[in-house]
Scaffold this motif. Sequence first.
Motif, short mmCIF file in Angstrom:
data_model
loop_
_atom_site.label_atom_id
_atom_site.label_comp_id
_atom_site.label_asym_id
_atom_site.label_seq_id
_atom_site.Cartn_x
_atom_site.Cartn_y
_atom_site.Cartn_z
N THR A 51 34.84 -21.22 38.83
CA THR A 51 36.11 -20.90 38.18
C THR A 51 36.82 -19.76 38.93
O THR A 51 38.04 -19.81 39.13
CB THR A 51 35.89 -20.54 36.70
OG1 THR A 51 35.29 -21.67 36.04
CG2 THR A 51 37.19 -20.17 36.01
N SER A 67 47.28 -28.52 38.75
CA SER A 67 48.53 -27.73 38.70
C SER A 67 48.94 -27.23 40.08
O SER A 67 50.12 -27.10 40.36
CB SER A 67 48.38 -26.57 37.72
OG SER A 67 47.46 -25.61 38.21
N VAL A 68 47.98 -26.92 40.95
CA VAL A 68 48.31 -26.41 42.27
C VAL A 68 48.51 -27.55 43.27
O VAL A 68 49.26 -27.41 44.22
CB VAL A 68 47.19 -25.44 42.76
CG1 VAL A 68 47.43 -24.97 44.18
CG2 VAL A 68 47.09 -24.25 41.82
N LYS A 70 41.72 -28.61 36.21
CA LYS A 70 43.00 -28.13 35.67
C LYS A 70 43.79 -27.39 36.75
O LYS A 70 44.98 -27.65 36.96
CB LYS A 70 42.76 -27.22 34.47
CG LYS A 70 44.03 -26.71 33.84
CD LYS A 70 43.71 -25.84 32.63
CE LYS A 70 45.00 -25.31 32.01
NZ LYS A 70 44.73 -24.43 30.89
N ILE A 71 43.13 -26.49 37.46
CA ILE A 71 43.81 -25.72 38.51
C ILE A 71 44.19 -26.62 39.68
O ILE A 71 45.30 -26.54 40.20
CB ILE A 71 42.95 -24.52 38.95
CG1 ILE A 71 42.87 -23.50 37.79
CG2 ILE A 71 43.49 -23.88 40.22
CD1 ILE A 71 41.87 -22.40 37.99
N ALA A 72 43.28 -27.52 40.06
CA ALA A 72 43.58 -28.45 41.15
C ALA A 72 44.80 -29.29 40.82
O ALA A 72 45.67 -29.51 41.67
CB ALA A 72 42.38 -29.34 41.43
N ALA A 110 38.38 -21.27 42.01
CA ALA A 110 39.57 -22.06 41.68
C ALA A 110 40.75 -21.15 41.33
O ALA A 110 41.88 -21.40 41.76
CB ALA A 110 39.26 -23.01 40.51
N GLN A 111 40.50 -20.09 40.59
CA GLN A 111 41.57 -19.14 40.24
C GLN A 111 42.10 -18.45 41.49
O GLN A 111 43.31 -18.22 41.61
CB GLN A 111 41.07 -18.13 39.21
CG GLN A 111 40.83 -18.75 37.86
CD GLN A 111 40.11 -17.83 36.89
OE1 GLN A 111 39.46 -16.86 37.28
NE2 GLN A 111 40.20 -18.14 35.61
N ALA A 142 37.78 -26.37 34.51
CA ALA A 142 38.63 -25.31 35.09
C ALA A 142 39.13 -25.71 36.47
O ALA A 142 40.31 -25.54 36.79
CB ALA A 142 37.86 -23.99 35.15
N VAL A 143 38.24 -26.24 37.30
CA VAL A 143 38.63 -26.66 38.65
C VAL A 143 39.66 -27.79 38.59
O VAL A 143 40.68 -27.75 39.27
CB VAL A 143 37.41 -27.09 39.49
CG1 VAL A 143 37.84 -27.75 40.80
CG2 VAL A 143 36.52 -25.90 39.78
N ALA A 182 44.38 -20.72 43.31
CA ALA A 182 45.67 -20.80 42.63
C ALA A 182 46.52 -19.57 42.91
O ALA A 182 47.75 -19.66 43.01
CB ALA A 182 45.47 -20.97 41.12
#
Length: 186
Positions: A139, A178-179, A174-176, A142-143, A171-172, A146
């Motif tokens: 996480t 959005s980014v 979701k971030i993947a 991933a953050q 978490a990964v 981002a």
Amino acid sequence: KMDAIAARIAAAGLTIDNDAFWELCAKEYESSYDGKIHGHYQGPPCTKVVDDIRQACTQGPKSELNLGDKYIGAGGGMLLGAALAAMPKPLPFEEINLRNNCLTDMALIPIAKAIGAGGSNLRSLRLDSNVTIGDEGITAIAQALAAAPAATFSRLEYGNNDHIGAAGIEAVEKIAGSVGFKASNY
């Protein structure tokens, strides 16, 4: 303990092109090293880990940091985070390979901070086959991806890490999403 070691290295104000930086890294690594990986495998000696990290950061191709299969362990991951934090920003690497290094969540946090702090040119990050990476570490990575202004980042590989559960995968993903990068947890 790892945060305190990373803080001492950062407080010294040295850069990676200074021998004193690497001497301090070796001293701090040696003070934290128990000679074990996963609790039972003998890891490489301190000087080998520090030399591998130094060579990858300073002598390898400028576009790639390749420490794949070096077994640098948690202490080596912490030192790598300190080295990346001491490098000029943005980080020069387009690819970072940390595959099969016995990294832990504790090791990934300083690496994530360094990636997210000053921007990067990163396109690909390999964290697969570290086995002991869990939700907290993946996480944090991933953050950081981002947060880092790397418009070209396209791939995170993090499969074969047995301690990553549903929360880390979610978490990964979701971030993947959005980014806009691919994340592979094969």
